[in-house]
Design a protein around this motif. Sequence first.
Motif, PDB file in Angstrom:
ATOM      1  N   THR A   1      16.790   5.673  13.311  1.00 36.53           N
ATOM      2  CA  THR A   1      17.260   4.310  13.054  1.00 36.53           C
ATOM      3  C   THR A   1      16.904   3.408  14.214  1.00 36.53           C
ATOM      4  OG1 THR A   1      19.437   4.706  14.069  1.00 36.53           O
ATOM      5  CG2 THR A   1      19.192   5.199  11.709  1.00 36.53           C
TER       6      THR A   1
ATOM      7  N   ARG B   1      12.113   5.081   9.088  1.00 35.73           N
ATOM      8  CA  ARG B   1      12.690   3.824   8.605  1.00 35.73           C
ATOM      9  C   ARG B   1      12.515   3.685   7.086  1.00 35.73           C
ATOM     10  NH1 ARG B   1      10.080  -0.349  12.810  1.00 35.73           N
ATOM     11  NH2 ARG B   1       8.442   1.256  12.774  1.00 35.73           N
ATOM     12  N   ALA B   2      13.487   3.015   6.492  1.00 39.49           N
ATOM     13  CA  ALA B   2      13.585   2.984   5.025  1.00 39.49           C
ATOM     14  C   ALA B   2      12.810   1.823   4.421  1.00 39.49           C
ATOM     15  CB  ALA B   2      15.053   2.908   4.612  1.00 39.49           C
ATOM     16  N   ASP B   3      11.499   1.778   4.650  1.00 40.95           N
ATOM     17  CA  ASP B   3      10.686   0.721   4.044  1.00 40.95           C
ATOM     18  C   ASP B   3       9.573   1.312   3.186  1.00 40.95           C
ATOM     19  OD1 ASP B   3       9.180   1.724   6.138  1.00 40.95           O
ATOM     20  OD2 ASP B   3       8.554  -0.222   6.918  1.00 40.95           O
ATOM     21  N   ASN B   4       9.823   2.527   2.644  1.00 35.79           N
ATOM     22  CA  ASN B   4       8.797   3.155   1.815  1.00 35.79           C
ATOM     23  C   ASN B   4       9.108   3.081   0.325  1.00 35.79           C
ATOM     24  OD1 ASN B   4      10.854   5.003   1.562  1.00 35.79           O
ATOM     25  ND2 ASN B   4       9.762   6.711   2.523  1.00 35.79           N
ATOM     26  N   GLY B   5      10.149   2.343  -0.043  1.00 38.63           N
ATOM     27  CA  GLY B   5      10.457   2.150  -1.450  1.00 38.63           C
ATOM     28  C   GLY B   5      11.207   3.285  -2.103  1.00 38.63           C
TER      29      GLY B   5
ATOM     30  N   GLU C   1       2.229   9.645   4.834  1.00 39.73           N
ATOM     31  CA  GLU C   1       3.625   9.772   4.419  1.00 39.73           C
ATOM     32  C   GLU C   1       3.910  11.257   4.219  1.00 39.73           C
ATOM     33  OE1 GLU C   1       7.321   7.848   3.589  1.00 39.73           O
ATOM     34  OE2 GLU C   1       5.419   6.999   4.288  1.00 39.73           O
TER      35      GLU C   1
ATOM     36  N   ARG D   1       4.905   6.019  -2.030  1.00 40.31           N
ATOM     37  CA  ARG D   1       5.732   5.596  -0.898  1.00 40.31           C
ATOM     38  C   ARG D   1       4.874   5.034   0.238  1.00 40.31           C
ATOM     39  NH1 ARG D   1      10.689   9.869   0.130  1.00 40.31           N
ATOM     40  NH2 ARG D   1      11.469   9.984  -2.035  1.00 40.31           N
TER      41      ARG D   1
ATOM     42  N   HIS E   1       3.686   1.557  -0.631  1.00 33.33           N
ATOM     43  CA  HIS E   1       4.793   0.607  -0.510  1.00 33.33           C
ATOM     44  C   HIS E   1       5.093   0.317   0.959  1.00 33.33           C
ATOM     45  CE1 HIS E   1       8.887  -1.003  -0.668  1.00 33.33           C
ATOM     46  NE2 HIS E   1       8.705  -1.220  -1.962  1.00 33.33           N
ATOM     47  N   ARG E   2       5.130   1.363   1.776  1.00 30.37           N
ATOM     48  CA  ARG E   2       5.452   1.185   3.185  1.00 30.37           C
ATOM     49  C   ARG E   2       4.391   0.331   3.896  1.00 30.37           C
ATOM     50  NH1 ARG E   2       8.725   4.322   6.684  1.00 30.37           N
ATOM     51  NH2 ARG E   2       8.634   6.228   5.408  1.00 30.37           N
TER      52      ARG E   2
ATOM     53  N   SER F   1       4.564  -3.275   2.937  1.00 32.45           N
ATOM     54  CA  SER F   1       5.672  -3.965   3.591  1.00 32.45           C
ATOM     55  C   SER F   1       5.352  -4.303   5.040  1.00 32.45           C
ATOM     56  CB  SER F   1       6.943  -3.107   3.533  1.00 32.45           C
ATOM     57  OG  SER F   1       6.860  -2.001   4.412  1.00 32.45           O
ATOM     58  N   ARG F   2       4.332  -3.669   5.607  1.00 35.25           N
ATOM     59  CA  ARG F   2       3.912  -3.941   6.983  1.00 35.25           C
ATOM     60  C   ARG F   2       2.600  -4.712   7.047  1.00 35.25           C
ATOM     61  NH1 ARG F   2       5.922   1.401  10.404  1.00 35.25           N
ATOM     62  NH2 ARG F   2       7.766   1.814   9.119  1.00 35.25           N
TER      63      ARG F   2
END
Length: 371
Positions: free
Chosen positions: A71, A173-177, A201, A218, A221-222, A225-226
């Motif tokens: 985290t 971190r939880a940004d992979n959908g 991933e 995933r 998606h990740r 998001s970046r």
Amino acid sequence: MTSDLLVCGAGPAGRALAHRALSHGLSVAVIEPQPQRRWTATYAAWADELPGWLASEAVAATVNRPVAWGTRRAVMDRPYVVFDIGRLRDSLDLTGAHIVADRVAEIVPPTRWGTRGLDLPSVRLASGNVMAAGRVIDARGVGRSPARAEQTAFGVIVERDRWREDMLFMDWRADNGAETGAPPSFLYAVPLDDERVLLEETCLVGRPALDPRDLHDRLRHRLRSRGIELTGDEAIERVRFPVEGGLRKATAFGAAGALMHPATGYSVATALATADAVVRGDSLWPAPARAVHALRAAGLRALLALPPQDLPAFFDAFFALPVPAQRAYLSGREDLPGTAAAMTSLFAALPWRTRRVMAAAVVRPRKRARP
């Protein structure tokens, strides 16, 4: 002609063993169905794990201080190397070995006493031929089975200038959908050379592990998001292998010889570092190594039992440990005091609820799935 050593399998472990045996002056035979096959997986290690004899050109890139995310961001003060897989393979030169392009059907141990002593171990090949040697060592890895936990991954290779972030050992971190409560996965981002980066991933461990197709979704998606949109033209890497299995015996080596770390999936550096000992006939399994292996297996059970939402906090606690404690758990296969101390410190740093789940998983025998 009977060789001093016959190695079954010419992956990184088998090839390293055969290479070192040749350097010690032994006669060597290697059985491999496709001896000219190039390796395609990405292999990496901690720099301090590598033996001094390894050719420097086998290392393609070094990350002096890789980053890990649970985290929060943590910097690992321990150099991490990524191999050039082609040069690693070529540096483990097998000139002088008798290479047999065939498949091992059966390894036959010595079975009787004759007038000249115990008969030799041998290998029956798929072609029907039989080969004997002073020693036969199985380095063919471990087969997949529903009973075995696996690691899976899906990765893409991109130009280095497309990746502006840290080089990542793990990023949870939880940004992979992924949906809340779904099995977790992390991003692994390492340089392959000066021009390319592998973005992967990864499902660290699962029984069953995540399907690489899910990891592909995933990863896309990740990265989106970046700010990285994949074109579909990128080279890809798919990974799936068991992280447990193998037999702790003198006639097996590499993953087949239980040298894989069951909680991380790393084994190549261990095979490189222990090849000389096997050539000399030394045991790789003194009492401390057996005890460490048991502790690592307990760590695997604990990881498998943790609820998905607890994994980031678990790795926050691990990467907050002092570097010597991290090194002991990740690399100290005979360091029983260091491994036990690291696991004790980690356990004490976790919330009570997490400790309770882990303790129950460690003490409760696992029901074996049918192969």
